[in-house]
Design a protein around this motif. Structure first.
Motif, PDB file in Angstrom:
ATOM      1  N   ILE A 288      10.261  -1.897  -5.227  1.00 20.07           N
ATOM      2  CA  ILE A 288      10.847  -0.452  -4.996  1.00 20.07           C
ATOM      3  C   ILE A 288      10.247   0.187  -6.285  1.00 20.07           C
ATOM      4  O   ILE A 288       9.890   1.341  -6.299  1.00 20.07           O
ATOM      5  CB  ILE A 288      12.388  -0.373  -5.079  1.00 20.07           C
ATOM      6  CG1 ILE A 288      12.822  -0.908  -3.562  1.00 20.07           C
ATOM      7  CG2 ILE A 288      12.961   0.954  -5.189  1.00 20.07           C
ATOM      8  CD1 ILE A 288      14.258  -1.138  -3.500  1.00 20.07           C
ATOM      9  N   VAL A 289      10.324  -0.668  -7.559  1.00 17.79           N
ATOM     10  CA  VAL A 289       9.980   0.073  -8.823  1.00 17.79           C
ATOM     11  C   VAL A 289       8.368   0.439  -8.630  1.00 17.79           C
ATOM     12  O   VAL A 289       8.106   1.385  -9.159  1.00 17.79           O
ATOM     13  CB  VAL A 289      10.072  -0.984  -9.746  1.00 17.79           C
ATOM     14  CG1 VAL A 289       9.438  -0.734 -11.239  1.00 17.79           C
ATOM     15  CG2 VAL A 289      11.463  -1.352 -10.348  1.00 17.79           C
ATOM     16  N   VAL A 290       7.471  -0.348  -8.205  1.00 18.41           N
ATOM     17  CA  VAL A 290       5.968   0.063  -8.251  1.00 18.41           C
ATOM     18  C   VAL A 290       6.053   1.242  -7.463  1.00 18.41           C
ATOM     19  O   VAL A 290       5.045   2.111  -7.670  1.00 18.41           O
ATOM     20  CB  VAL A 290       5.235  -1.290  -7.891  1.00 18.41           C
ATOM     21  CG1 VAL A 290       5.285  -2.090  -8.761  1.00 18.41           C
ATOM     22  CG2 VAL A 290       5.645  -1.598  -6.275  1.00 18.41           C
ATOM     23  N   PHE A 291       6.657   1.373  -6.315  1.00 15.11           N
ATOM     24  CA  PHE A 291       6.379   2.602  -5.369  1.00 15.11           C
ATOM     25  C   PHE A 291       7.151   3.755  -6.254  1.00 15.11           C
ATOM     26  O   PHE A 291       6.453   4.848  -6.075  1.00 15.11           O
ATOM     27  CB  PHE A 291       7.467   2.517  -4.040  1.00 15.11           C
ATOM     28  CG  PHE A 291       6.609   1.695  -3.115  1.00 15.11           C
ATOM     29  CD1 PHE A 291       5.457   2.367  -2.447  1.00 15.11           C
ATOM     30  CD2 PHE A 291       6.787   0.508  -2.347  1.00 15.11           C
ATOM     31  CE1 PHE A 291       4.685   1.752  -1.592  1.00 15.11           C
ATOM     32  CE2 PHE A 291       6.171   0.044  -1.353  1.00 15.11           C
ATOM     33  CZ  PHE A 291       5.316   0.551  -0.989  1.00 15.11           C
ATOM     34  N   THR A 292       7.964   3.624  -7.128  1.00 10.82           N
ATOM     35  CA  THR A 292       8.613   4.508  -7.787  1.00 10.82           C
ATOM     36  C   THR A 292       7.549   5.223  -8.809  1.00 10.82           C
ATOM     37  O   THR A 292       7.555   6.161  -9.076  1.00 10.82           O
ATOM     38  CB  THR A 292      10.156   4.385  -8.492  1.00 10.82           C
ATOM     39  OG1 THR A 292      10.930   3.895  -7.624  1.00 10.82           O
ATOM     40  CG2 THR A 292      10.697   5.446  -9.274  1.00 10.82           C
ATOM     41  N   ILE A 293       7.080   4.089  -9.478  1.00  6.98           N
ATOM     42  CA  ILE A 293       6.068   4.450 -10.280  1.00  6.98           C
ATOM     43  C   ILE A 293       4.723   5.187  -9.780  1.00  6.98           C
ATOM     44  O   ILE A 293       4.381   6.295 -10.322  1.00  6.98           O
ATOM     45  CB  ILE A 293       5.321   3.347 -11.077  1.00  6.98           C
ATOM     46  CG1 ILE A 293       6.594   2.647 -11.995  1.00  6.98           C
ATOM     47  CG2 ILE A 293       4.389   3.604 -11.997  1.00  6.98           C
ATOM     48  CD1 ILE A 293       6.219   1.246 -12.515  1.00  6.98           C
ATOM     49  N   SER A 294       4.570   4.960  -8.458  1.00  3.94           N
ATOM     50  CA  SER A 294       3.168   5.504  -7.740  1.00  3.94           C
ATOM     51  C   SER A 294       3.842   6.920  -7.559  1.00  3.94           C
ATOM     52  O   SER A 294       3.082   7.975  -7.590  1.00  3.94           O
ATOM     53  CB  SER A 294       3.101   4.794  -6.435  1.00  3.94           C
ATOM     54  OG  SER A 294       2.081   5.561  -5.768  1.00  3.94           O
ATOM     55  N   GLY A 295       5.148   7.165  -7.232  1.00  2.00           N
ATOM     56  CA  GLY A 295       5.535   8.568  -6.902  1.00  2.00           C
ATOM     57  C   GLY A 295       5.444   9.446  -8.104  1.00  2.00           C
ATOM     58  O   GLY A 295       5.277  10.554  -7.979  1.00  2.00           O
ATOM     59  N   VAL A 296       5.881   8.837  -9.267  1.00  2.00           N
ATOM     60  CA  VAL A 296       5.911   9.657 -10.534  1.00  2.00           C
ATOM     61  C   VAL A 296       4.184  10.282 -11.011  1.00  2.00           C
ATOM     62  O   VAL A 296       3.922  11.107 -11.143  1.00  2.00           O
ATOM     63  CB  VAL A 296       6.343   8.862 -11.636  1.00  2.00           C
ATOM     64  CG1 VAL A 296       6.138   9.494 -13.080  1.00  2.00           C
ATOM     65  CG2 VAL A 296       8.043   8.535 -11.697  1.00  2.00           C
ATOM     66  N   CYS A 297       3.367   9.224 -10.697  1.00  2.18           N
ATOM     67  CA  CYS A 297       1.864   9.466 -10.863  1.00  2.18           C
ATOM     68  C   CYS A 297       1.319  10.441  -9.915  1.00  2.18           C
ATOM     69  O   CYS A 297       0.773  11.345 -10.314  1.00  2.18           O
ATOM     70  CB  CYS A 297       1.051   8.225 -10.866  1.00  2.18           C
ATOM     71  SG  CYS A 297       1.463   6.755 -11.942  1.00  2.18           S
TER      72      CYS A 297
ATOM     73  N   PHE B  61       0.932  -1.363  -0.112  1.00  7.51           N
ATOM     74  CA  PHE B  61       0.077  -0.052  -0.056  1.00  7.51           C
ATOM     75  C   PHE B  61       1.022   1.204   0.086  1.00  7.51           C
ATOM     76  O   PHE B  61       2.056   1.310   0.733  1.00  7.51           O
ATOM     77  CB  PHE B  61      -0.903  -0.021   1.267  1.00  7.51           C
ATOM     78  CG  PHE B  61      -2.007  -0.891   1.209  1.00  7.51           C
ATOM     79  CD1 PHE B  61      -3.383  -0.624   0.510  1.00  7.51           C
ATOM     80  CD2 PHE B  61      -1.998  -2.280   1.392  1.00  7.51           C
ATOM     81  CE1 PHE B  61      -4.331  -1.393   0.754  1.00  7.51           C
ATOM     82  CE2 PHE B  61      -2.999  -3.099   1.449  1.00  7.51           C
ATOM     83  CZ  PHE B  61      -4.317  -2.724   1.060  1.00  7.51           C
ATOM     84  N   ASP B  62       0.478   2.457  -0.482  1.00  7.33           N
ATOM     85  CA  ASP B  62       1.093   3.585  -0.703  1.00  7.33           C
ATOM     86  C   ASP B  62       0.153   4.514  -0.251  1.00  7.33           C
ATOM     87  O   ASP B  62      -0.665   5.193  -0.831  1.00  7.33           O
ATOM     88  CB  ASP B  62       1.680   3.894  -1.977  1.00  7.33           C
ATOM     89  CG  ASP B  62       2.492   5.262  -2.153  1.00  7.33           C
ATOM     90  OD1 ASP B  62       2.792   5.589  -1.039  1.00  7.33           O
ATOM     91  OD2 ASP B  62       2.786   5.715  -3.214  1.00  7.33           O
ATOM     92  N   LEU B  63       0.455   4.995   1.077  1.00  3.90           N
ATOM     93  CA  LEU B  63      -0.461   5.936   2.053  1.00  3.90           C
ATOM     94  C   LEU B  63       0.449   7.419   1.892  1.00  3.90           C
ATOM     95  O   LEU B  63      -0.203   8.097   2.500  1.00  3.90           O
ATOM     96  CB  LEU B  63      -0.610   5.496   3.277  1.00  3.90           C
ATOM     97  CG  LEU B  63      -1.808   4.156   3.421  1.00  3.90           C
ATOM     98  CD1 LEU B  63      -1.870   4.098   5.035  1.00  3.90           C
ATOM     99  CD2 LEU B  63      -3.009   4.551   2.960  1.00  3.90           C
ATOM    100  N   SER B  64       1.299   7.182   1.066  1.00  5.83           N
ATOM    101  CA  SER B  64       2.004   8.695   1.284  1.00  5.83           C
ATOM    102  C   SER B  64       1.830   9.502  -0.233  1.00  5.83           C
ATOM    103  O   SER B  64       2.565  10.469  -0.653  1.00  5.83           O
ATOM    104  CB  SER B  64       3.649   8.424   1.289  1.00  5.83           C
ATOM    105  OG  SER B  64       4.177   7.923   0.314  1.00  5.83           O
ATOM    106  N   ALA B  65       0.950   8.987  -1.012  1.00  8.45           N
ATOM    107  CA  ALA B  65       1.004   9.546  -2.314  1.00  8.45           C
ATOM    108  C   ALA B  65       0.343  10.760  -2.226  1.00  8.45           C
ATOM    109  O   ALA B  65       0.946  11.700  -3.127  1.00  8.45           O
ATOM    110  CB  ALA B  65      -0.278   8.745  -3.064  1.00  8.45           C
ATOM    111  N   SER B  66      -0.302  11.364  -1.485  1.00  3.11           N
ATOM    112  CA  SER B  66      -0.842  12.795  -1.477  1.00  3.11           C
ATOM    113  C   SER B  66       0.003  13.538  -0.949  1.00  3.11           C
ATOM    114  O   SER B  66       0.244  14.781  -1.440  1.00  3.11           O
ATOM    115  CB  SER B  66      -2.067  12.939  -0.749  1.00  3.11           C
ATOM    116  OG  SER B  66      -2.034  12.512   0.742  1.00  3.11           O
ATOM    117  N   ALA B  67       0.922  13.058  -0.032  1.00  2.00           N
ATOM    118  CA  ALA B  67       2.084  14.057   0.506  1.00  2.00           C
ATOM    119  C   ALA B  67       3.247  13.959  -0.642  1.00  2.00           C
ATOM    120  O   ALA B  67       3.948  15.016  -0.625  1.00  2.00           O
ATOM    121  CB  ALA B  67       2.751  13.337   1.881  1.00  2.00           C
ATOM    122  N   VAL B  68       3.527  12.946  -1.492  1.00  2.00           N
ATOM    123  CA  VAL B  68       4.675  12.929  -2.392  1.00  2.00           C
ATOM    124  C   VAL B  68       3.893  13.880  -3.529  1.00  2.00           C
ATOM    125  O   VAL B  68       4.631  14.792  -4.207  1.00  2.00           O
ATOM    126  CB  VAL B  68       4.719  11.641  -3.112  1.00  2.00           C
ATOM    127  CG1 VAL B  68       5.506  11.741  -4.260  1.00  2.00           C
ATOM    128  CG2 VAL B  68       5.207  10.627  -2.079  1.00  2.00           C
TER     129      VAL B  68
END
Length: 310
Positions: A206-215, A58-65
């Motif tokens: 790590i790759v999927v979190f990186t893609i999520s960060g780009v989005c 899960f990525d709960l930091s998306a809005s902060a990013v």
């Protein structure tokens, strides 16, 4: 077609038909263009978060990013031009996403806890960078910066709407047509079996979190372009809407199952509900209740379908 797929398509069809019959303005060009534009921010976040959920994290930091990236983009645009600002924002999102992934892999703590903690850190970082103030692009570059939010010649469809279509198409291709996509499903379905088959589980996460960060960074740029500014509090809790859209679309909270197109259907359903409340003049106080019941129904369906397979 599987039950889960046909169910969400039927739900979308019923909503469209109901709103078309109940209002005279739903099928107008202006409203449809507005619908697409309203779906962009949550849609971009959903693309990245769906990848993470399929991978079992899960990525709960998306809005902060999103907030940090938008702030970095505005400040970089102020100092070195709009193109540099956009590039810096995307780079910041990728870096923060990679930090999320590395923290999850190295600490071996559930991604829910790690990204929740890092979301607080990133919000604090945004506050430090902005000193708690709203940041603006250079006035001479404001028009160019806001061009990211403009309508196009394609019937007034906005640039962000086209961006969402492009990002959803690319992430779908990553899942369906690449070795990485197959590994994402394998890791989400059974990380231990994936490891024993030779897949390096840590780098995939790590790759999927990186893609999520780009989005998230792209979503931040769109928000900043719309408002002509950025601040540390922007986009708060939007990752919860993105997770809701993914779950409504049929992406399993347990990992290993899901698709980007399903997440986009979930985004459309949530957007249609909001649009329907506005067009029909209903009290929006009840909107969260409807959305919450939808999420509960989606999770219950996922649980039932998984146990039926066992």
């Amino acid at each position: 077609m599987r039950v889960r797929d046909s169910g969400i398509l039927l739900a979308l069809f019923v909503l469209v038909v109901a709103l078309s019959l109940a209002t005279q303005t739903f099928l107008t060009q202006g409203n449809l263009v507005n619908l697409l534009d309203q779906a962009v921010i949550v849609g971009l976040l959903t693309c990245g978060i769906t990848l993470c959920m399929i991978c079992g994290v899960f990525d709960l930091s998306a809005s902060a990013v999103l907030a940090v990236s938008a702030v970095v983009g505005v400040l970089a645009a102020r100092g070195g031009g709009v193109a540099l600002g956009f590039g810096a924002a995307v780079l910041a999102g990728a870096l923060l996403g990679a930090v999320n992934g590395a923290a999850v892999v190295l600490l071996r703590v559930h991604s829910f806890i790690v990204t929740l903690a890092l979301s607080i850190v990133y919000r604090g970082l945004a506050l430090v960078i902005t000193a708690g103030a709203i940041v603006y692009p250079d006035p001479a570059r404001l028009t160019e910066f806001q061009s990211l939010s403009w309508p196009t010649a394609l019937g007034g469809v906005t640039v962000p709407s086209l961006l969402l279509l492009a990002v959803s198409a690319v992430t779908s291709l990553v899942l369906w047509r690449t070795t990485l996509g197959r590994r994402v499903y394998a890791v989400g379905g059974n990380p231990e079996a994936a490891r024993l088959s030779g897949i390096r589980v840590g780098p995939v996460r790590i790759v999927v979190f990186t893609i999520s960060g780009v989005c998230a960074a792209l979503a931040g740029l769109v928000l900043a372009a719309r408002g002509g500014s950025a601040q540390a509090s922007m986009g708060t809790l939007l990752e919860l809407s993105a997770i809701a859209a993914a779950v409504i679309g049929g992406t399993s909270i347990l990992g290993g199952e899901g698709a980007i197109w399903r997440g986009m259907i979930g985004v459309l359903i949530l957007t249609l509900i909001g649009n329907g409340f506005n067009l029909l003049g209903w009290d929006t106080t009840y909107r969260p209740i409807v959305e919450g019941l939808l999420i509960l129904a989606a999770v219950g369906t996922d649980y039932a379908l998984r146990h039926r397979k066992e």
